[in-house]
Design a protein around this motif. Structure first.
Motif, mmCIF file in Angstrom:
data_model
loop_
_atom_site.group_PDB
_atom_site.id
_atom_site.type_symbol
_atom_site.label_atom_id
_atom_site.label_comp_id
_atom_site.label_asym_id
_atom_site.label_seq_id
_atom_site.Cartn_x
_atom_site.Cartn_y
_atom_site.Cartn_z
ATOM 1 N N ARG A 264 -14.198 -5.217 -5.292
ATOM 2 C CA ARG A 264 -12.898 -5.670 -5.811
ATOM 3 C C ARG A 264 -11.851 -4.542 -5.771
ATOM 4 N NH1 ARG A 264 -12.224 -5.598 -11.001
ATOM 5 N NH2 ARG A 264 -14.326 -6.320 -11.470
ATOM 6 N N LEU A 265 -12.299 -3.306 -6.062
ATOM 7 C CA LEU A 265 -11.321 -2.205 -6.178
ATOM 8 C C LEU A 265 -11.009 -1.520 -4.845
ATOM 9 C CD1 LEU A 265 -12.419 -0.432 -9.504
ATOM 10 C CD2 LEU A 265 -10.405 -1.842 -9.109
ATOM 11 N N THR B 116 -6.324 -1.468 -13.986
ATOM 12 C CA THR B 116 -5.693 -0.237 -13.470
ATOM 13 C C THR B 116 -4.192 -0.384 -13.234
ATOM 14 O OG1 THR B 116 -6.438 -0.874 -11.282
ATOM 15 C CG2 THR B 116 -7.786 0.740 -12.451
ATOM 16 N N SER B 117 -3.705 -1.600 -12.995
ATOM 17 C CA SER B 117 -2.270 -1.762 -12.704
ATOM 18 C C SER B 117 -1.392 -1.507 -13.924
ATOM 19 C CB SER B 117 -1.951 -3.180 -12.238
ATOM 20 O OG SER B 117 -2.910 -3.632 -11.394
ATOM 21 N N THR C 165 -7.478 -0.546 -3.293
ATOM 22 C CA THR C 165 -6.417 -0.607 -4.311
ATOM 23 C C THR C 165 -5.608 0.692 -4.295
ATOM 24 O OG1 THR C 165 -7.893 -1.880 -5.713
ATOM 25 C CG2 THR C 165 -5.969 -0.941 -6.797
ATOM 26 N N ASN C 166 -4.281 0.537 -4.361
ATOM 27 C CA ASN C 166 -3.431 1.712 -4.498
ATOM 28 C C ASN C 166 -3.174 1.925 -5.994
ATOM 29 O OD1 ASN C 166 -1.456 3.599 -4.573
ATOM 30 N ND2 ASN C 166 0.027 2.477 -3.309
ATOM 31 N N PHE C 167 -3.723 3.003 -6.544
ATOM 32 C CA PHE C 167 -3.584 3.231 -7.990
ATOM 33 C C PHE C 167 -2.257 3.909 -8.349
ATOM 34 C CE2 PHE C 167 -8.313 3.296 -7.392
ATOM 35 C CZ PHE C 167 -8.573 2.104 -8.065
#
Ligand SMILES: Cc1cc2nc3c(=O)[nH]c(=O)nc-3n(C[C@H](O)[C@H](O)[C@H](O)COP(=O)(O)O)c2cc1C
Length: 391
Positions: free
Chosen positions: A144-145, A89-90, A148-150
């Motif tokens: 894991r996700l 996603t990064s 997370t800041n997408f």
């Protein structure tokens, strides 16, 4: 600026054309694995992200679009199946994607089908896929996700039913979808309920109306405020089946549909028969292009635009993308063009969309949605003759 981006994309396209024969010497699944590793590396730090962005990104305000309350910087998305474990996603925003659909994720860990399960059909511009929903399972991936800041990427969570047994049990299957929904309740921007994987042991049992009703009731009980729910349909359905599913989606107030999943060779005439490499699996890319657009056109007209449509299948150019948008799609997904044309094609499609919007005098994607697929008159609407008579 657009001219410079065009030159940049042209050079990258030539480079990819040179590299492609070497990439295509690799086993397709190994190549998929290698590109994922490269993507994880490029997304791992700000320097590689900035360099990638310089090479692949493109922004234009006419591409900004809001769909079901979610703001997208552009309508071009990665389709489910490329990032099956949600690891990349990064890097997607730097490549130019407005959205990425992760998964399919399943309630249980899923090894997928045994043996060789990915094949290139170069002349047909297609990938034959026999993966069978391999993924690490919703628990591991969600943990894991979580948190997370997408950033500017909008993220879809594609939930499918675990492919681990040939027996279909309705309640177990529903629980499987619900497990994924609950584990991802605070991750991502929308859910896709995938009822159309062509490579599972127990077929596609949610084409049946009673099963789908039961699933959508459970899905609605697990809705998260502000998070749209879309249902992904198969490419090979009969018209009656499509109608049943979309009517059911409307009845259960599902927000939209993803049209469509892969095409089964047995139901498809749009590929070079001699090229079919295996007797199992289903095809992406060009063999799907016309069919998915036709399904989009039909569903848009049947539901009178009431369901959001995410168009997917054989988008290789801005023209292909625009055809799906003007047929009724508000957002797009794609995979195969990255494999055949290279990752720069994502921003080339976005750049081309800006031009096509301008040519038609539209200021936004939303204005173009369905513009070449006029809705039929509603039965209770007075015909124009009647209107004239009344006047
Ligand atoms: C390698 C591969 C794996 C896929 N896996 C999934 C999946 O897990 N879930 C899903 O909903 N669709 C999956 N699909 C289908 C795609 O999401 C998409 O519907 C299809 O590839 C058509 O788009 P394209 O022609 O742009 O590739 C997969 C497609 C490919 C090529």
């Amino acid at each position: 600026m657009s001219f410079i981006v065009g030159v940049r994309n042209f050079l990258l396209k030539i480079l990819y054309r040179i590299a492609r024969p070497i990439i295509f010497l690799m086993d397709p699944e190994d190549a998929h694995y290698m590109f994922k590793k490269v993507g994880v590396f490029l997304g791992s730090n700000p320097i590689t992200r900035s360099i990638t962005s310089l090479l692949f990104n493109y922004e234009h305000k006419s591409l900004n679009t809001t769909v079901d309350g979610i703001e997208y910087r552009n309508p071009v998305g990665l389709s489910a199946g490329f990032d099956k474990d949600g690891e990349l996603t990064s890097i997607y925003p730097s490549i130019g994607f407005g959205l990425a659909e992760l998964g399919s994720f399943t309630g249980e860990v899923c090894p997928g089908n045994p043996g060789k399960r990915l094949f290139r059909m170069v002349k047909s511009k297609s990938i034959l896929v026999w993966y069978g929903l391999n993924n690490q399972g919703a628990e591991k991936i969600s943990s894991r996700l979580r948190g997370t800041n997408f950033g500017k990427l909008r993220v879809g969570i594609n939930a499918a039913k675990s492919n681990i047994t040939p027996e279909f049990d309705l309640q177990d299957s529903i629980d499987d979808y619900v497990k994924t929904m609950q584990l991802f309740k605070d991750i991502g921007d929308y859910y896709t309920i995938n009822i159309s994987c062509p490579n599972t042991q127990d077929g596609e049992p949610f084409v049946d109306k009673n099963n789908l009703d039961a699933l959508l009731i459970a899905v609605n009980q697990n809705r998260v405020d502000g998070r749209p729910i879309y249902v992904k349909l198969a490419a090979d359905l009969e018209l009656d089946e499509i109608n049943t599913i979309v009517d059911c989606c409307v009845a259960h107030k599902v927000d939209g549909v993803v049209l469509t999943n892969l095409a089964k060779p047995s139901h498809n005439q749009e590929f070079i028969k001699q090229e079919l490499p295996y007797h199992k699996g289903a095809m992406s890319g060009l063999p799907l292009q016309r069919i998915s657009t036709n399904v989009i056109r039909h569903v848009y007209r049947r539901t009178r635009g009431e369901l959001t449509i995410i168009g997917v299948g054989g988008v290789f150019s801005a023209k292909d993308a625009y055809e799906k948008i003007t047929s009724g799609a508000s957002l797009l997904h794609m995979i195969t063009t990255m494999i055949f044309d290279g990752p720069q094609n994502i921003n080339e499609i976005n750049r081309g969309l800006v031009k096509l919007l301008q040519e038609d005098g539209f200021k936004s994607i939303a204005e173009a949605v369905g513009s070449r697929n006029p809705l039929p008159k509603q039965k209770h609407e007075p015909a124009s003759e009647e209107v004239k008579n009344v006047a």
